[in-house]
Design a protein around this motif. Structure first.
Motif, mmCIF file in Angstrom:
data_model
loop_
_atom_site.group_PDB
_atom_site.id
_atom_site.type_symbol
_atom_site.label_atom_id
_atom_site.label_comp_id
_atom_site.label_asym_id
_atom_site.label_seq_id
_atom_site.Cartn_x
_atom_site.Cartn_y
_atom_site.Cartn_z
ATOM 1 N N MET A 120 0.836 -1.206 0.000
ATOM 2 C CA MET A 120 0.000 0.000 0.000
ATOM 3 C C MET A 120 0.868 1.252 0.000
ATOM 4 S SD MET A 120 -3.124 -0.892 -0.301
ATOM 5 C CE MET A 120 -2.510 -2.227 -1.307
ATOM 6 N N LYS A 121 1.968 1.177 0.728
ATOM 7 C CA LYS A 121 2.901 2.304 0.782
ATOM 8 C C LYS A 121 3.404 2.629 -0.617
ATOM 9 C CE LYS A 121 5.035 2.950 5.011
ATOM 10 N NZ LYS A 121 5.901 2.448 6.057
ATOM 11 N N ARG A 122 3.669 1.584 -1.367
ATOM 12 C CA ARG A 122 4.213 1.781 -2.712
ATOM 13 C C ARG A 122 3.114 2.209 -3.695
ATOM 14 N NH1 ARG A 122 4.950 -1.326 -7.077
ATOM 15 N NH2 ARG A 122 4.384 -3.327 -6.179
ATOM 16 N N ILE A 123 1.951 1.569 -3.618
ATOM 17 C CA ILE A 123 0.925 1.778 -4.645
ATOM 18 C C ILE A 123 -0.001 2.951 -4.326
ATOM 19 C CG2 ILE A 123 -1.099 0.741 -5.752
ATOM 20 C CD1 ILE A 123 0.191 -1.977 -5.304
ATOM 21 N N VAL A 124 -0.358 3.079 -3.038
ATOM 22 C CA VAL A 124 -1.463 3.996 -2.704
ATOM 23 C C VAL A 124 -1.011 5.302 -2.056
ATOM 24 C CG1 VAL A 124 -3.574 4.246 -1.322
ATOM 25 C CG2 VAL A 124 -3.099 2.083 -2.469
ATOM 26 N N TRP A 125 -0.100 5.220 -1.072
ATOM 27 C CA TRP A 125 0.132 6.406 -0.243
ATOM 28 C C TRP A 125 1.237 7.302 -0.769
ATOM 29 C CZ3 TRP A 125 -4.123 6.500 1.995
ATOM 30 C CH2 TRP A 125 -4.692 5.376 2.590
ATOM 31 N N VAL A 126 0.963 8.574 -0.791
ATOM 32 C CA VAL A 126 1.981 9.564 -1.129
ATOM 33 C C VAL A 126 2.881 9.738 0.101
ATOM 34 C CG1 VAL A 126 2.293 12.054 -1.475
ATOM 35 C CG2 VAL A 126 0.671 10.780 -2.887
ATOM 36 N N ASP A 127 4.203 9.689 -0.112
ATOM 37 C CA ASP A 127 5.116 9.921 1.014
ATOM 38 C C ASP A 127 6.127 11.010 0.654
ATOM 39 O OD1 ASP A 127 7.092 8.770 -0.538
ATOM 40 O OD2 ASP A 127 6.861 6.788 0.401
ATOM 41 N N GLU A 128 7.090 11.204 1.541
ATOM 42 C CA GLU A 128 8.062 12.293 1.363
ATOM 43 C C GLU A 128 8.833 12.154 0.051
ATOM 44 O OE1 GLU A 128 8.232 14.908 3.048
ATOM 45 O OE2 GLU A 128 7.179 14.450 4.919
ATOM 46 N N SER A 129 8.971 10.913 -0.429
ATOM 47 C CA SER A 129 9.781 10.712 -1.630
ATOM 48 C C SER A 129 8.967 10.849 -2.919
ATOM 49 C CB SER A 129 10.430 9.327 -1.583
ATOM 50 O OG SER A 129 9.425 8.340 -1.735
ATOM 51 N N SER A 130 7.691 11.154 -2.785
ATOM 52 C CA SER A 130 6.847 11.182 -3.986
ATOM 53 C C SER A 130 7.020 12.459 -4.806
ATOM 54 C CB SER A 130 5.367 11.046 -3.602
ATOM 55 O OG SER A 130 5.139 9.941 -2.772
ATOM 56 N N GLY A 131 7.735 13.436 -4.267
ATOM 57 C CA GLY A 131 7.902 14.689 -4.995
ATOM 58 C C GLY A 131 6.667 15.576 -4.917
ATOM 59 N N GLU A 132 5.777 15.251 -4.009
ATOM 60 C CA GLU A 132 4.568 16.055 -3.838
ATOM 61 C C GLU A 132 4.824 17.105 -2.764
ATOM 62 O OE1 GLU A 132 1.950 16.066 -5.540
ATOM 63 O OE2 GLU A 132 1.863 14.133 -6.563
ATOM 64 N N PRO A 133 3.992 18.151 -2.695
ATOM 65 C CA PRO A 133 4.149 19.120 -1.612
ATOM 66 C C PRO A 133 4.135 18.394 -0.257
ATOM 67 C CG PRO A 133 2.310 19.732 -3.054
ATOM 68 C CD PRO A 133 2.873 18.458 -3.584
ATOM 69 N N HIS A 134 4.917 18.901 0.669
ATOM 70 C CA HIS A 134 5.081 18.260 1.963
ATOM 71 C C HIS A 134 3.736 17.952 2.648
ATOM 72 C CE1 HIS A 134 6.752 17.357 5.858
ATOM 73 N NE2 HIS A 134 5.992 18.284 6.406
ATOM 74 N N TRP A 135 2.782 18.885 2.558
ATOM 75 C CA TRP A 135 1.499 18.702 3.264
ATOM 76 C C TRP A 135 0.753 17.472 2.788
ATOM 77 C CZ3 TRP A 135 -3.182 18.200 0.919
ATOM 78 C CH2 TRP A 135 -3.291 18.627 -0.399
ATOM 79 N N ALA A 136 1.044 17.024 1.547
ATOM 80 C CA ALA A 136 0.253 15.961 0.924
ATOM 81 C C ALA A 136 0.642 14.563 1.411
ATOM 82 C CB ALA A 136 0.389 16.045 -0.593
ATOM 83 N N THR A 137 1.708 14.469 2.188
ATOM 84 C CA THR A 137 2.155 13.168 2.697
ATOM 85 C C THR A 137 1.033 12.472 3.466
ATOM 86 O OG1 THR A 137 4.426 13.906 2.835
ATOM 87 C CG2 THR A 137 3.818 12.052 4.249
ATOM 88 N N GLY A 138 0.832 11.204 3.107
ATOM 89 C CA GLY A 138 -0.242 10.451 3.774
ATOM 90 C C GLY A 138 -1.544 10.478 2.995
ATOM 91 N N GLY A 139 -1.574 11.270 1.932
ATOM 92 C CA GLY A 139 -2.766 11.332 1.083
ATOM 93 C C GLY A 139 -2.641 10.384 -0.096
ATOM 94 N N THR A 140 -3.558 10.508 -1.036
ATOM 95 C CA THR A 140 -3.539 9.648 -2.222
ATOM 96 C C THR A 140 -4.402 10.283 -3.301
ATOM 97 O OG1 THR A 140 -4.058 7.416 -3.036
ATOM 98 C CG2 THR A 140 -5.445 8.256 -1.270
ATOM 99 N N TYR A 141 -4.219 9.843 -4.530
ATOM 100 C CA TYR A 141 -5.066 10.340 -5.615
ATOM 101 C C TYR A 141 -6.310 9.459 -5.746
ATOM 102 C CZ TYR A 141 -1.446 13.531 -7.276
ATOM 103 O OH TYR A 141 -0.558 14.546 -7.385
#
Lengths: 273, 430
Positions: B241-262
């Motif tokens: 799930m960490k790999r497929i679903v959850w945005v984390d610090e390494s995803s290149g997304e804004p910091h606030w988005a960590t723990g979210g998903t599309y």
């Protein structure tokens, strides 16, 4: 036993209700606001009768442009007093029903009133065959004026009318389906909001002290509506509904829904059932 | 009106008397057509609403699902915070259950009352996501928009109806019973009327399936009659799930988005009459599975057996353009495109042509919208199944990170990021 239970439950309800909802018996103070409202309604109705006469005269004279110009300004006074006009459902149906209320829609021979004339003027761009409908409308409006002048206004209908107007806008007007041929919906909105605000303003002194936050919130939302509609002023009236931006439609929808929510408590706050 | 009330009260009294007599005369329970159906007893099932991630994503699907899309006002950052805090309060109450307050009967009741005076959790989850327009329309939010978030654009087979597309905010509401999702929606509409305006909604269901003797649970069927979800990634596998679903610090997304998903929502109409008139063998070749069992074509007995495409390079068993083969070709690298699907079947009414308006309320989650749904859908473009499908609505959204504890509120990370941005701007100006 059963009754005792019921009493216990309502005592609990009162306890739970907290400071905001200390409702009492209907106040004698309502006498003046209701009397003032009656004057407001009479004045609006007098204007409606005069304007409807001019509007229907134009139709019967075959003057399409004049009739079109008079349509929205004539209706606005009906919209302002709609909760009272609706006490006579036969007249309301005859004056202000829409094609949707008839099985065959616009082609239904029973389709009457303002919107039938609107359909003829805008969709068919003609006054042909409209004279009898115009005559009937004028007769209905005069009859409405007469019936209301003989009527003692029920306080709960007057106070409830503030919310009823917002419910109407929220349910079937915000979408622009009311004046679908002429797109003069913003005039109607103005009439509905004025009518609702008038009621609120008349009873406001009775609750201002106890319900300060509520009063501020409601007038804030009325102000929002007025500022938003103000942007669409054009001459003596308003632009057509299609000019209303998506953003402003959202703002109006949220304000209308919230006014409907808040004003639905006005009767209770004044101790009316 | 008074007359009506009098009659109703009288009727109630009479009914009560009759019932009492019946009880006295006949101790055995009698059943009446209007008795409430006997429930499953799952009303007390409760999903936590706190966590690093929102509930309703890796949570097993209950029977009833709904997507409700809203337009939001929130013209200023403090409006946004107010909206999110109030939404959090409603979510806490509705998902955890409790008694609704009572007011003086002269006032409208604060709750619709459709599930009774005490709200049961009933497995309810409410998952909140933001659309691209929410960021685009607000200059103070635009710089914080998730990098891959965009307005959904048309794929070749789509016929998007704008009245059921997009939105500033979506709520995904899922529960054991429909009354609970509807109750929750009405509660939120009522309590957030000044900030959110309902735009569209779509409800759906999944059939409940009893586990088989060995404890395995088979996938529910969609309205094409095929099992749907067989090859879905295992939502209990946290690493996956960490790999497929959850945005984390390494995803290149804004910091606030960590723990979210599309979140992707697609309302996909199925032409069921036409599908039912298609030969079984053709249906199975179009999907790539045996209709009765769900097993891959040519190998395996159950839906859990894996297709062996490497031994079938020419598509003799599973056609190369079969739905499941295009969606997940199982080639090296294609695991990058895995998504977590959470769909519901919907049945709405009848079209103008007198056909059934039913299909799939497709919902999926992924850490990368582009590598996930968009890539998978591009592979599916032109598939033979398209003859039987028409995507008509939905949108792309970003699901907010979770509410971490009771003092937290939904989207706090975003609100804080807005505040940091504005203080940075003002200090730059000084």
């Amino acid at each position: 036993m059963h009754m005792k239970h019921l009493f216990a439950a309502s005592a609990l309800a009162v306890l739970l209700a907290g400071p905001v909802h200390a409702e009492g018996e209907p106040s004698l103070d309502l006498v003046q606001p209701i009397a003032d409202y009656k004057i407001y309604v009479s004045e609006r109705l007098q204007t409606l009768v005069a304007d409807t006469t001019a509007f229907t005269d134009a139709i019967k004279a075959g003057d399409i442009d004049k009739a079109k110009a008079l349509f929205a300004p004539t209706r606005i006074n009906y919209e302002a007093v709609e909760p009272i006009a609706e006490l006579f459902s036969d007249l309301d149906a005859s004056i202000d029903s829409r094609a949707d209320d008839y099985e065959q829609g616009e082609k239904d021979p029973a389709f009457p009133g303002f919107h039938r004339l609107e359909y003829g003027l805008w969709e068919q761009n003609s006054t042909e065959g409209l004279a009898p409908i115009a005559d009937k409308l004028l007769a209905d409006v005069k009859e409405l004026d007469k019936r209301i002048s003989d009527l003692t206004l029920p306080p709960e209908k007057v106070v409830g009318g503030a919310a009823a107007l917002m419910e109407e806008v929220a349910a079937t007007k915000i979408s622009g389906e009311e004046d679908r041929y002429s797109h003069t919906d913003l005039w109607d909105f103005k009439g509905n909001f004025d009518g609702s605000r008038k009621i609120f303003d008349l009873v406001r002194p009775l609750i201002e002290e106890k319900e300060g936050e509520f009063v501020t919130k409601v007038s804030g939302n009325f102000d929002t509506v007025e500022t938003t509609l103000e942007k669409y002023k054009s001459g003596d009236g308003y632009e057509t509904y299609d000019k209303l931006s998506e953003d402003d439609r959202k703002v109006l929808a949220a304000a209308v829904n919230t006014l409907a929510e808040d004003l639905s408590t006005l009767r209770g706050k004044l101790g009316l059932d | 009106m008074l007359k009506g009330l009098g009659l109703a009260a009288g009727g109630g009294l009479a009914a009560g008397l009759i019932q009492n007599q019946a009880v006295a005369a006949e101790p055995a329970a009698r059943h009446h057509v209007t008795d409430a159906p006997v429930g499953s007893g799952n009303l007390d099932q409760r999903q936590p609403y706190l966590g690093v991630h929102q509930a309703g994503i890796v949570t097993p699907r209950p029977s009833c699902g709904m997507i409700a899309a809203f337009d939001a006002l929130a013209h200023r950052p403090d409006d946004l915070e107010k909206l999110l805090r109030r939404l959090t309060e409603r979510i806490a109450l509705l998902t955890q259950g409790g008694r609704m307050p009572q007011l003086d009967p002269k006032l409208p009741p604060p709750d619709s009352g459709i599930v009774g005076p005490e709200v049961k959790p009933d497995n309810l989850t409410i998952t909140v996501s933001l659309g691209s327009s929410f960021f685009d329309d607000r200059p103070w939010l635009a710089p914080l928009k998730p990098r891959k978030l965009m307005r959904m654009t048309k794929f070749p087979n789509d016929a998007l109806d704008r009245s059921i597309c997009h939105g500033d905010i979506t709520l995904q509401l899922c529960a054991n019973t429909q009354d609970t999702t509807i109750h929750a929606l009405r509660d939120i509409v009522k309590n957030l009327s000044d900030q959110m305006v309902l735009r569209w909604k779509q409800e759906g269901n999944v059939p409940a399936i009893q586990p088989s003797a060995d404890g395995t649970v088979q996938s529910a069927r969609n309205f094409l009659g095929f099992r749907d979800g067989s090859a879905n990634p295992d939502s209990e596998d946290d690493t996956l799930m960490k790999r497929i679903v959850w945005v984390d610090e390494s995803s290149g997304e804004p910091h606030w988005a960590t723990g979210g998903t599309y979140q992707v929502v697609r309302i996909i109409r199925n032409f069921v009459e036409r599908w039912d008139r298609t030969p079984l063998g053709e249906q199975e070749r179009i999907i790539g599975r045996v209709k009765a069992s769900g097993a891959p074509l040519g190998n395996g007995e159950t839906e859990f057996d894996l297709p062996e495409y490497s031994q079938d390079p020419e598509g003799k068993m599973t056609p190369l353009d079969a739905h499941i083969r295009l969606a997940n070709p199982r080639t090296p690298g294609s695991e990058e495109n895995l998504i977590l699907r959470r769909p519901f079947n919907y049945s709405n009414g009848v079209t103008k042509s007198g056909q059934l308006d039913q299909g799939l309320l497709f919902i999926c989650y992924q850490a990368d919208l582009e590598k996930g749904f968009i890539t998978v859908q591009q592979r599916l473009d032109g598939e033979p199944l398209e003859e039987y499908l028409k995507p008509v609505g939905g949108g792309y959204f970003y699901t907010l990170p979770g509410i971490v504890d009771e003092n937290d509120y939904l989207g706090r990370q975003l609100v804080q990021a807005v505040a940091e941005n504005s203080s940075m701007r003002s200090s730059n100006q000084e």
